[in-house]
Design a protein around this motif. Structure first.
Motif, short mmCIF file in Angstrom:
data_model
loop_
_atom_site.label_atom_id
_atom_site.label_comp_id
_atom_site.label_asym_id
_atom_site.label_seq_id
_atom_site.Cartn_x
_atom_site.Cartn_y
_atom_site.Cartn_z
N HIS A 171 31.62 70.01 36.32
CA HIS A 171 32.98 70.44 35.99
C HIS A 171 33.45 69.65 34.78
O HIS A 171 33.60 68.42 34.86
N TRP A 203 32.26 65.76 38.07
CA TRP A 203 33.43 66.00 37.24
C TRP A 203 33.33 65.09 36.01
O TRP A 203 33.32 63.87 36.14
N HIS A 256 37.30 73.35 32.73
CA HIS A 256 38.68 73.18 33.18
C HIS A 256 39.51 72.72 31.99
O HIS A 256 39.48 71.55 31.60
N LEU A 301 36.20 68.56 32.25
CA LEU A 301 37.65 68.44 32.04
C LEU A 301 37.88 68.18 30.55
O LEU A 301 37.42 67.17 30.02
N ARG A 334 31.31 74.58 35.04
CA ARG A 334 32.65 75.17 35.08
C ARG A 334 33.55 74.40 34.14
O ARG A 334 33.55 73.16 34.13
N GLY A 361 48.12 73.37 33.03
CA GLY A 361 47.48 73.39 34.34
C GLY A 361 48.42 73.11 35.49
O GLY A 361 49.60 72.81 35.29
#
Length: 318
Positions: free
Chosen positions: A12, A56, A38, A14, A36, A43
C-alpha cells in the motif's frame, strides 16, 4: 504469521505526488507485488475501520504544500497513527515521519547519536528570526523547518543582510511559519554528499553539485522540471556523480546505527565537508528518490533495491 510461500502481500503506497511513483511501481511489478495506491492529497479516516493487511509504504513528502496539498502532511500523521494502532507493517512510520518533516528534530536526533551537525536554530516571526541570526558569527542558511527539495534555502551573510532581505519581501513563506537558520559550512569544492541506505544496508553515496543552487532532489522528474544536467561523466559537469564514500566509513556506520535506533528504514542522508575535513550532517530524507542515470553508471537502481528488500526481508514477516 508471514506471507504464504510464493504469495506476496499487497504493498500500500501512501503518497501525494504521482510523478515520483513510476520507478517504484516498475520495481514492485518486477518483484510481482500486488500494489494499491492511496492518494493523501485528500482523504478520510474511519476511526472504527480496520486497515487492510499488507506492507504500508510511506512516500509522503514535506514539500506537498508546493503542489497544492497543504493538508497532506497532517493527514499522513493521522493515517500513520491509525495504521500503527492496528499493528500494521509500516515502512518509515510515525517516528521516521516526525523527523522527515522537521529539520530541527533531525538536528537534535543526530546530535543525540554523536553525529556532528551545523548549528541549527528554529525561529517563528520576524523579530525572533533576527534575534536568532545574531547568534551566528558568520554566514548561515535559511531553510523551511518542514522542507523538501531544498525549498527556502538562501545563504545570508549577517543579521543585517537578513533584515534587508526580509524588508524586500524576498523570503519564501514556509508552510507552518517555522524557519531554520543553519550555520553555513564552506566546502572547498561546490558539492554535498548524499548517502543512500535501505533496510539497514548502504546502497551508494553520491555527490550533488551546488553550483546551480540547493534544490537537489535527485528524482529524474525534478531534474527535468529544472532543466538541469544530471550526470555527464565525459566532461565532469554533473548535478549528481559518484562519491568515493564506502560502507566501511565510520560515518556510514553511524548513519546505519542512527537509522536503526530511529526506525528509519529508507533514507538519503546529506553531509558537507569543510576544508579541515570535518563532516557536518544536515539533512535526513526519509522519502528519498534516486537518479536513474546515476544508477546506470553505478550499476545500482535505488527503487529496484527497495523492492528487493521488501520482498526478501519485509514480506516474510507480514
Amino acid at each position: 504469521m508471514g506471507a504464504s510461500k510464493g504469495v506476496l502481500p499487497t504493498v500500500h503506497i501512501l503518497y501525494e505526488n504521482p510523478t515520483w511513483l513510476p520507478p517504484l511501481m516498475a520495481a514492485l511489478e518486477v518483484e510481482r507485488f500486488p500494489v494499491r495506491l492511496h492518494d493523501l492529497s485528500t482523504g478520510t479516516i474511519d476511526g472504527g475501520a480496520v486497515p487492510e493487511r499488507g506492507i504500508w509504504l510511506n512516500r509522503m513528502s514535506p514539500s506537498a504544500h508546493t503542489r497544492g496539498h497543504g493538508s497532506a502532511v497532517a493527514l499522513m500523521t493521522e493515517v500513520l497513527g491509525w495504521l500503527e494502532a492496528h499493528g500494521r507493517r509500516v515502512v518509515n512510520g510515525s517516528n521516521a515521519f516526525a523527523l522527515e518533516v522537521s529539520k530541527l528534530r533531525q538536528d537534535v536526533a543526530l546530535r543525540r547519536h554523536g553525529i556532528r551537525t551545523p548549528r541549527t536554530v528554529l525561529a517563528v516571526g520576524r523579530d525572533k528570526l533576527l534575534e536568532a541570526a545574531r547568534l551566528f558569527d558568520g554566514p548561515f542558511l535559511t531553510k523551511h523547518n518542514q522542507g523538501g527539495k531544498g525549498l527556502g534555502i538562501q545563504r545570508i551573510g549577517s543579521a543585517a543582510e537578513l533584515e534587508a532581505w526580509l524588508d524586500a519581501g524576498e523570503m519564501e513563506q514556509s508552510p507552518n511559519a517555522q524557519v531554520v537558520l543553519q550555520e553555513y559550512v564552506q566546502a572547498p569544492e561546490p558539492f554535498v554528499t548524499r548517502v543512500e541506505l535501505v533496510g539497514g544496508r548502504f546502497l551508494f553515496a553520491m555527490r550533488s553539485s551546488t553550483v546551480g543552487g540547493f534544490e537537489l532532489c535527485p528524482s529524474d522528474f525534478c531534474q527535468a522540471e529544472r532543466k538541469q544536467p544530471d550526470v555527464c561523466p565525459a566532461d565532469g559537469v554533473a548535478t549528481f556523480s559518484a562519491s568515493p564514500l564506502r560502507p566501511d566509513d565510520e560515518l556510514v556506520r553511524q548513519y546505519l546505527a542512527f537509522c536503526a535506533a530511529e526506525r528509519i528504514e529508507i533514507a538519503g542522508i546529506e553531509l558537507v565537508e569543510d576544508a579541515e575535513g570535518n563532516r557536518y550532517t544536515y539533512d535526513v530524507n526519509a522519502n528519498t528518490n534516486y537518479s536513474a542515470i546515476l544508477g546506470k553508471q553505478l550499476g545500482i537502481d535505488g527503487m529496484t533495491e527497495v523492492a528487493r528488500w521488501l520482498a526478501r526481508d519485509v514480506a516474510p514477516g507480514v
